[in-house]
Design an enzyme around this catalytic site. Structure first.
Site, short mmCIF file in Angstrom:
data_model
loop_
_atom_site.label_atom_id
_atom_site.label_comp_id
_atom_site.label_asym_id
_atom_site.label_seq_id
_atom_site.Cartn_x
_atom_site.Cartn_y
_atom_site.Cartn_z
N ASN A 1 27.52 80.50 71.02
CA ASN A 1 28.20 79.70 70.00
C ASN A 1 27.87 78.23 70.15
O ASN A 1 27.77 77.71 71.26
CB ASN A 1 29.72 79.89 70.10
N HIS B 1 22.38 78.36 72.72
CA HIS B 1 21.87 78.05 71.37
C HIS B 1 22.20 76.62 70.95
O HIS B 1 22.20 76.31 69.77
CB HIS B 1 22.41 79.06 70.36
N CYS C 1 17.04 63.71 68.33
CA CYS C 1 15.97 62.99 67.62
C CYS C 1 14.69 63.83 67.70
O CYS C 1 14.28 64.22 68.80
CB CYS C 1 15.75 61.62 68.27
N CYS D 1 11.85 61.57 69.84
CA CYS D 1 11.87 61.29 71.29
C CYS D 1 12.64 62.36 72.06
O CYS D 1 12.72 62.28 73.29
CB CYS D 1 12.48 59.92 71.57
N GLY E 1 32.33 89.64 71.42
CA GLY E 1 32.19 89.13 70.06
C GLY E 1 30.76 88.82 69.65
O GLY E 1 30.50 87.85 68.95
N ASN F 1 34.44 93.90 71.50
CA ASN F 1 33.99 93.52 70.16
C ASN F 1 34.90 94.18 69.13
O ASN F 1 35.66 95.10 69.45
CB ASN F 1 32.53 93.97 69.97
N ALA G 1 39.28 89.96 69.26
CA ALA G 1 39.10 89.30 70.56
C ALA G 1 40.40 88.70 71.08
O ALA G 1 40.68 88.79 72.28
CB ALA G 1 38.03 88.21 70.42
P1 OAD Z 1 27.06 87.97 64.72
O1 OAD Z 1 27.61 87.46 63.43
O2 OAD Z 1 25.72 88.56 64.71
O3 OAD Z 1 28.05 89.03 65.37
C1 OAD Z 1 29.42 88.75 65.52
C2 OAD Z 1 30.09 89.97 66.11
O4 OAD Z 1 31.47 89.64 66.30
C3 OAD Z 1 30.05 91.22 65.22
O5 OAD Z 1 29.64 92.33 66.00
C4 OAD Z 1 31.50 91.38 64.75
O6 OAD Z 1 31.87 92.73 64.61
C5 OAD Z 1 32.26 90.73 65.87
N1 OAD Z 1 33.58 90.19 65.48
C6 OAD Z 1 33.96 89.66 64.29
N2 OAD Z 1 35.23 89.27 64.33
C7 OAD Z 1 35.68 89.55 65.57
C8 OAD Z 1 36.94 89.39 66.23
N3 OAD Z 1 38.00 88.85 65.63
N4 OAD Z 1 37.05 89.81 67.52
C9 OAD Z 1 35.97 90.37 68.15
N5 OAD Z 1 34.78 90.54 67.58
C10 OAD Z 1 34.63 90.14 66.30
O7 OAD Z 1 27.14 86.73 65.76
P2 OAD Z 1 26.40 86.57 67.16
O8 OAD Z 1 26.19 87.87 67.83
O9 OAD Z 1 27.10 85.49 67.88
O10 OAD Z 1 22.10 81.94 66.63
O11 OAD Z 1 25.01 86.02 66.67
C11 OAD Z 1 24.03 85.67 67.60
C12 OAD Z 1 23.25 84.48 67.11
O12 OAD Z 1 22.75 84.75 65.81
C13 OAD Z 1 24.06 83.22 66.93
O13 OAD Z 1 24.24 82.48 68.11
C14 OAD Z 1 23.26 82.45 65.95
C15 OAD Z 1 22.89 83.56 64.99
O14 OAD Z 1 21.72 83.35 64.29
C16 OAD Z 1 21.55 80.80 66.23
O15 OAD Z 1 21.99 80.15 65.33
C17 OAD Z 1 20.33 80.44 67.03
#
Ligand code: OAD
Length: 237
Positions: A95, A112, A120, A123, A179, A205, A223
């Site tokens: 996050n 991330h 910037c 630089c 999550g 999750n 969560a």
């Molecule tokens: P995702 O949006 O891919 O997944 C979020 C997960 O959280 C899903 O499996 C949902 O089921 C779960 N979820 C939703 N609400 C929840 C709750 N209240 N309690 C528990 N779980 C819940 O997000 P990430 O896995 O974080 O990267 O995504 C990974 C990366 O993809 C991010 O860091 C971002 C994105 O592109 C960059 O921006 C580089």
């Protein structure tokens, strides 16, 4: 007596969902509703920097009024109490928000990047910045104008702090993913690395992640509820 453990936590957008921050891949998620290639790649930024800066400025604004939820607070408690017992908690988050820190987390590693940091492109200087990103902004380090971007990792760029993360994985007794959909590498591969090292694994999750099969234990639900209960279990409440 609670045993001191070295716990590696991998958190994702689901931890902050109940704080009002959108996830990426759920039905109302950021990448479901908007164009990832435009908003989260260096090429998209080069094509339309105004749109990209506006997108991240809007996310900064939402983050300013968001507050940590019970999951963030429980993880900060786990870190405090496990450290006091002689163990440790390494919180590796995908996050870009600062809700783990605002809940009291001390050892948070943002693989991330961070939304509230501006970088910037000339630089590579970077500094804390909670205001809007603009084309008129001046680099706080080299004085260049119009070179500012959010210090977040875009697709095609290297995640940050990988050496520290790999070392913490090697030292862990327990790996817990919270999550996260398990769809973005290298983070999605940590569970396999942990297993190969003989580390116990658990996922918390809302629903089964893409790599749910790889975990020894799975806990499903919001969560705020499930992380709080799991932390209470680990600390022997
Ligand atoms: P995702 O949006 O891919 O997944 C979020 C997960 O959280 C899903 O499996 C949902 O089921 C779960 N979820 C939703 N609400 C929840 C709750 N209240 N309690 C528990 N779980 C819940 O997000 P990430 O896995 O974080 O990267 O995504 C990974 C990366 O993809 C991010 O860091 C971002 C994105 O592109 C960059 O921006 C580089």
């Amino acid at each position: 007596m609670v045993p001191p453990l070295n716990i590696f936590i991998l958190s994702g957008a689901g931890v902050s969902a109940e704080s009002g921050l959108k996830t990426f891949r759920d039905a109302d998620g950021l990448w479901t509703q908007t164009d990832l290639a435009q908003l989260a790649t260096p090429e998209g930024f080069a094509r339309d920097p105004v749109r990209v800066r506006e997108f991240y400025s809007a996310r900064r604004k939402i983050l300013r009024i968001a507050a940590p939820n019970r999951a963030h607070l429980a993880l900060a408690r786990l870190e405090r109490e496990m450290t006091a017992l002689g163990g440790s908690v390494f919180l590796c988050t995908q996050n870009v928000d600062d809700l783990h820190e605002r809940a009291g987390g001390q050892r948070v590693v943002h693989m991330h990047g961070e939304l509230n940091v501006t970088a910037c492109t000339l630089c590579s200087g970077h500094w804390t910045d909670r205001g809007p990103l603009t084309a008129q902004q001046v680099c706080a380090e080299c004085g260049a104008v119009g070179t500012c971007r959010p210090n977040v990792v875009w697709f095609g760029e290297m995640p940050m702090h990988m050496d520290r993360i790999n070392q913490a994985l090697e030292e862990a007794d327990l790996f817990v993913a919270i999550g996260t959909s398990g769809s973005v590498y290298p983070a999605a591969g940590f569970v396999a690395e942990a297993r190969a090292l003989g580390v116990a694994t658990c996922e918390i999750n809302l629903q089964r992640s893409d790599n749910a099969h790889a975990f020894d234990r799975r806990i499903y639900g919001p969560a705020s509820e499930k992380v709080t209960a799991w932390v209470a279990e680990v600390l022997g409440d």
